[in-house]
Scaffold this motif. Structure first.
Motif, PDB file in Angstrom:
ATOM      1  N   PRO A 188      10.686   3.689   6.945  1.00 36.33           N
ATOM      2  CA  PRO A 188      11.848   4.586   7.022  1.00 36.33           C
ATOM      3  C   PRO A 188      12.722   4.531   5.782  1.00 36.33           C
ATOM      4  O   PRO A 188      13.189   5.565   5.293  1.00 36.33           O
ATOM      5  CB  PRO A 188      12.609   4.081   8.258  1.00 36.33           C
ATOM      6  N   LEU A 189      12.948   3.326   5.250  1.00 33.87           N
ATOM      7  CA  LEU A 189      13.802   3.200   4.071  1.00 33.87           C
ATOM      8  C   LEU A 189      13.083   3.645   2.804  1.00 33.87           C
ATOM      9  O   LEU A 189      13.719   4.124   1.859  1.00 33.87           O
ATOM     10  CB  LEU A 189      14.292   1.757   3.940  1.00 33.87           C
ATOM     11  N   VAL A 190      11.761   3.509   2.766  1.00 38.46           N
ATOM     12  CA  VAL A 190      10.979   4.051   1.642  1.00 38.46           C
ATOM     13  C   VAL A 190      11.139   5.565   1.579  1.00 38.46           C
ATOM     14  O   VAL A 190      11.405   6.141   0.516  1.00 38.46           O
ATOM     15  CB  VAL A 190       9.492   3.660   1.793  1.00 38.46           C
ATOM     16  N   PHE A 191      11.007   6.236   2.722  1.00 38.41           N
ATOM     17  CA  PHE A 191      11.141   7.687   2.731  1.00 38.41           C
ATOM     18  C   PHE A 191      12.571   8.121   2.425  1.00 38.41           C
ATOM     19  O   PHE A 191      12.791   9.127   1.741  1.00 38.41           O
ATOM     20  CB  PHE A 191      10.693   8.244   4.078  1.00 38.41           C
ATOM     21  N   ALA A 192      13.552   7.371   2.928  1.00 40.72           N
ATOM     22  CA  ALA A 192      14.940   7.711   2.626  1.00 40.72           C
ATOM     23  C   ALA A 192      15.215   7.581   1.129  1.00 40.72           C
ATOM     24  O   ALA A 192      15.840   8.456   0.517  1.00 40.72           O
ATOM     25  CB  ALA A 192      15.882   6.810   3.419  1.00 40.72           C
TER      26      ALA A 192
ATOM     27  N   ARG B  69       8.025   8.409 -11.840  1.00 42.30           N
ATOM     28  CA  ARG B  69       7.867   6.954 -11.875  1.00 42.30           C
ATOM     29  C   ARG B  69       8.684   6.268 -10.784  1.00 42.30           C
ATOM     30  O   ARG B  69       8.192   5.360 -10.098  1.00 42.30           O
ATOM     31  CB  ARG B  69       8.281   6.425 -13.250  1.00 42.30           C
ATOM     32  N   GLY B  70       9.932   6.701 -10.601  1.00 38.47           N
ATOM     33  CA  GLY B  70      10.780   6.064  -9.600  1.00 38.47           C
ATOM     34  C   GLY B  70      10.213   6.205  -8.199  1.00 38.47           C
ATOM     35  O   GLY B  70      10.196   5.239  -7.419  1.00 38.47           O
ATOM     36  N   VAL B  71       9.732   7.391  -7.866  1.00 43.44           N
ATOM     37  CA  VAL B  71       9.143   7.626  -6.541  1.00 43.44           C
ATOM     38  C   VAL B  71       7.836   6.857  -6.400  1.00 43.44           C
ATOM     39  O   VAL B  71       7.515   6.337  -5.318  1.00 43.44           O
ATOM     40  CB  VAL B  71       8.935   9.128  -6.307  1.00 43.44           C
ATOM     41  N   LEU B  72       7.075   6.754  -7.498  1.00 48.18           N
ATOM     42  CA  LEU B  72       5.815   6.006  -7.461  1.00 48.18           C
ATOM     43  C   LEU B  72       6.067   4.540  -7.115  1.00 48.18           C
ATOM     44  O   LEU B  72       5.356   3.951  -6.284  1.00 48.18           O
ATOM     45  CB  LEU B  72       5.104   6.123  -8.807  1.00 48.18           C
ATOM     46  N   LEU B  73       7.079   3.929  -7.746  1.00 48.92           N
ATOM     47  CA  LEU B  73       7.390   2.522  -7.455  1.00 48.92           C
ATOM     48  C   LEU B  73       7.830   2.349  -6.002  1.00 48.92           C
ATOM     49  O   LEU B  73       7.455   1.377  -5.340  1.00 48.92           O
ATOM     50  CB  LEU B  73       8.477   2.025  -8.410  1.00 48.92           C
ATOM     51  N   ILE B  74       8.635   3.291  -5.518  1.00 52.49           N
ATOM     52  CA  ILE B  74       9.039   3.250  -4.108  1.00 52.49           C
ATOM     53  C   ILE B  74       7.809   3.369  -3.218  1.00 52.49           C
ATOM     54  O   ILE B  74       7.663   2.648  -2.220  1.00 52.49           O
ATOM     55  CB  ILE B  74      10.039   4.380  -3.809  1.00 52.49           C
ATOM     56  N   GLY B  75       6.886   4.279  -3.571  1.00 52.02           N
ATOM     57  CA  GLY B  75       5.671   4.464  -2.798  1.00 52.02           C
ATOM     58  C   GLY B  75       4.793   3.226  -2.771  1.00 52.02           C
ATOM     59  O   GLY B  75       4.127   2.952  -1.758  1.00 52.02           O
TER      60      GLY B  75
ATOM     61  N   VAL C  21       9.707  12.742  -0.592  1.00 51.98           N
ATOM     62  CA  VAL C  21       8.991  12.191   0.563  1.00 51.98           C
ATOM     63  C   VAL C  21       7.488  12.420   0.418  1.00 51.98           C
ATOM     64  O   VAL C  21       6.682  11.528   0.718  1.00 51.98           O
ATOM     65  CB  VAL C  21       9.508  12.824   1.876  1.00 51.98           C
ATOM     66  N   ALA C  22       7.090  13.602  -0.056  1.00 54.06           N
ATOM     67  CA  ALA C  22       5.658  13.892  -0.223  1.00 54.06           C
ATOM     68  C   ALA C  22       5.012  12.917  -1.198  1.00 54.06           C
ATOM     69  O   ALA C  22       3.913  12.399  -0.952  1.00 54.06           O
ATOM     70  CB  ALA C  22       5.469  15.326  -0.705  1.00 54.06           C
ATOM     71  N   GLY C  23       5.689  12.651  -2.315  1.00 56.59           N
ATOM     72  CA  GLY C  23       5.130  11.723  -3.294  1.00 56.59           C
ATOM     73  C   GLY C  23       5.000  10.315  -2.753  1.00 56.59           C
ATOM     74  O   GLY C  23       3.948   9.673  -2.890  1.00 56.59           O
ATOM     75  N   ALA C  24       6.060   9.811  -2.106  1.00 58.48           N
ATOM     76  CA  ALA C  24       6.015   8.449  -1.563  1.00 58.48           C
ATOM     77  C   ALA C  24       5.020   8.339  -0.418  1.00 58.48           C
ATOM     78  O   ALA C  24       4.317   7.327  -0.288  1.00 58.48           O
ATOM     79  CB  ALA C  24       7.411   8.040  -1.086  1.00 58.48           C
ATOM     80  N   ALA C  25       4.944   9.368   0.428  1.00 58.24           N
ATOM     81  CA  ALA C  25       4.017   9.328   1.564  1.00 58.24           C
ATOM     82  C   ALA C  25       2.571   9.313   1.090  1.00 58.24           C
ATOM     83  O   ALA C  25       1.730   8.603   1.654  1.00 58.24           O
ATOM     84  CB  ALA C  25       4.265  10.522   2.475  1.00 58.24           C
ATOM     85  N   THR C  26       2.271  10.093   0.052  1.00 64.13           N
ATOM     86  CA  THR C  26       0.909  10.135  -0.458  1.00 64.13           C
ATOM     87  C   THR C  26       0.476   8.764  -0.956  1.00 64.13           C
ATOM     88  O   THR C  26      -0.633   8.299  -0.671  1.00 64.13           O
ATOM     89  CB  THR C  26       0.776  11.170  -1.590  1.00 64.13           C
ATOM     90  N   VAL C  27       1.360   8.085  -1.699  1.00 62.59           N
ATOM     91  CA  VAL C  27       1.042   6.746  -2.212  1.00 62.59           C
ATOM     92  C   VAL C  27       0.974   5.746  -1.068  1.00 62.59           C
ATOM     93  O   VAL C  27       0.036   4.934  -0.974  1.00 62.59           O
ATOM     94  CB  VAL C  27       2.088   6.306  -3.253  1.00 62.59           C
ATOM     95  N   SER C  28       1.954   5.781  -0.167  1.00 60.16           N
ATOM     96  CA  SER C  28       2.018   4.799   0.917  1.00 60.16           C
ATOM     97  C   SER C  28       0.810   4.891   1.833  1.00 60.16           C
ATOM     98  O   SER C  28       0.180   3.881   2.176  1.00 60.16           O
ATOM     99  CB  SER C  28       3.299   5.001   1.735  1.00 60.16           C
TER     100      SER C  28
END
Length: 394
Positions: free
Chosen positions: A311-315, A203-209, A328-335
């Motif tokens: 950059p800050l999303v991936f960090a 969930r946390g990574v999804l919100l960031i994504g 990073v994979a999870g956030a990149a897929t959503v982004s």
């Protein structure tokens, strides 16, 4: 790990980001040649250019498992090396189906390389103890501009794209071979379970994504429609439209190269909020502009405002996920899923109500980045991780 080794790793990952950008810029500069070569119309070309996004979205979730099995350095070296070499395939495609197939493979390798190099960047940032991700993405932008500039010169000289992109691929591949051994050999612990083949972000990574999704939507809209907007809405010439795009790209590169200093001073949340406010102001300026100067200024504000967001999303995702590569994979897929949504959304709204109405949606999503910036705050766990030394695993 000594400071000298970390500095070498930072240099290597910076060059890796620049290489990834140079491939992107080189390919983009020769799309008109490739279109003529396969005899594709606008609609067919649009379909072909969706193929990289499909390949990337399908491949990105597998990057975490590949990194777990083979190590971060090996995956980064192989994927970036292949990414450089695969630049030769699109201009060699003799027809549209083979072009789509080559571009899907192109996107898949690009996606894995993107995740791997960002995970490397997160680890180097953690071990250095200071923000470097914005500067790394700035190097990607510099690489894109350099690759595009060389491609523009090659196109102006009437050089066959097969020759230009083939030579570019060889040069970039040799650079990748040279810097690859300097990357960090990041490996999973012996008791660390392997991630699934396809990572569903927590969930946390999804919100960031989702913050990244809104930012990438704004970036894609400005990148794809800036020159068109200047011509059709602001009444500019083609040359002025192209110059407006260049101004947007340069402001984004400058914002990323300077972004780490701002992050160190203000922190990621305040930096993203301030940037998103500038970008939303730029979006509003684009919406109301009917002449070239204010419209160009609006696109420049969008560029500098969203520069540091990804950059800050991936960090943040690298620190919030089970491992940097998985986060990073999870956030990149959503982004990057916005690559599917943005073209049809902007084009559909523009068809019904005009391009200014499309950029009302862009402005709303940029305001959503401002509201969601709090998700990028370092977690307590990530903060503890940054304060303790990380052992180097051979």
């Amino acid at each position: 790990m000594d400071l000298r080794e970390l500095r070498r790793a930072r240099f290597a990952v910076s060059v890796t980001f620049a290489l990834h950008g140079a491939v992107t810029g080189g390919f983009a500069s020769r799309i008109p040649w490739i279109q003529d070569h396969v005899g594709a119309g606008p609609g067919q070309l649009g379909l072909a250019l969706l193929a990289p996004a499909v390949g990337s979205i399908l491949a990105m979730p597998t990057a975490g498992r590949l990194t777990h099995r083979f190590g971060g350095r090996a995956v980064t070296r192989v994927s970036i090396g292949l990414w450089c070499l695969i630049l030769v395939l699109p201009p060699l495609a003799p027809n549209l189906p083979l072009l789509c197939a080559s571009l899907m493979l192109y996107g898949a390798v690009a996606g894995i390389g993107d995740v791997a190099m960002n995970a490397q960047g997160v680890v180097v940032e953690q071990r250095l103890g200071r923000s470097i991700m914005s500067g790394l993405h700035g190097m990607w932008s510099v690489g894109t501009l350099a690759g595009g500039a060389v491609g523009t010169l090659a196109a102006s000289a009437g050089l066959d794209a097969r020759l230009h992109l083939g030579a570019t691929a060889v040069v970039l591949f040799l650079v990748a071979l040279a810097v690859g051994p300097l990357l960090l050999d990041v490996r999973a612990g012996e008791d660390e379970p392997a991630p699934p083949h396809f990572v569903l972000p927590p969930r946390g990574v999804l919100l960031i994504g989702l913050v990244g999704f809104c930012s990438v939507f704004g970036e894609a809209a400005a990148q794809d429609w800036c020159a068109v907007y200047l011509r059709q809405v602001a009444g500019s010439s083609q040359a002025v439209g192209a110059a407006a795009y260049t101004a947007f790209a340069c402001m984004m590169a400058a914002g990323r190269l300077c972004g780490d200093a701002v992050v160190r001073r203000l922190g990621p949340v305040a930096t993203v909020r301030g940037g998103a406010a500038l970008a939303a102001l730029g979006g509003l300026l684009v919406v109301v502009s009917r002449t070239p100067v204010p419209a160009t200024a609006g696109f420049m504000l969008i560029g500098v405002g969203i520069a540091v967001v990804i950059p800050l999303v991936f960090a943040a995702a690298g620190n919030a996920g089970p491992s940097p590569s998985e986060g990073v994979a999870g956030a990149a897929t959503v982004s990057y899923a916005s690559g599917f949504v943005a073209p049809s959304a902007i084009g559909g709204i523009a068809t019904l109500a005009g391009l200014p109405a499309s950029f009302v949606l862009v402005t709303v999503l940029l305001l959503a980045v401002l509201l969601g910036a709090g998700t990028l705050a370092p977690s307590a766990a990530a903060a503890r991780q940054e304060t303790r030394p990380t052992p180097h695993r051979k």
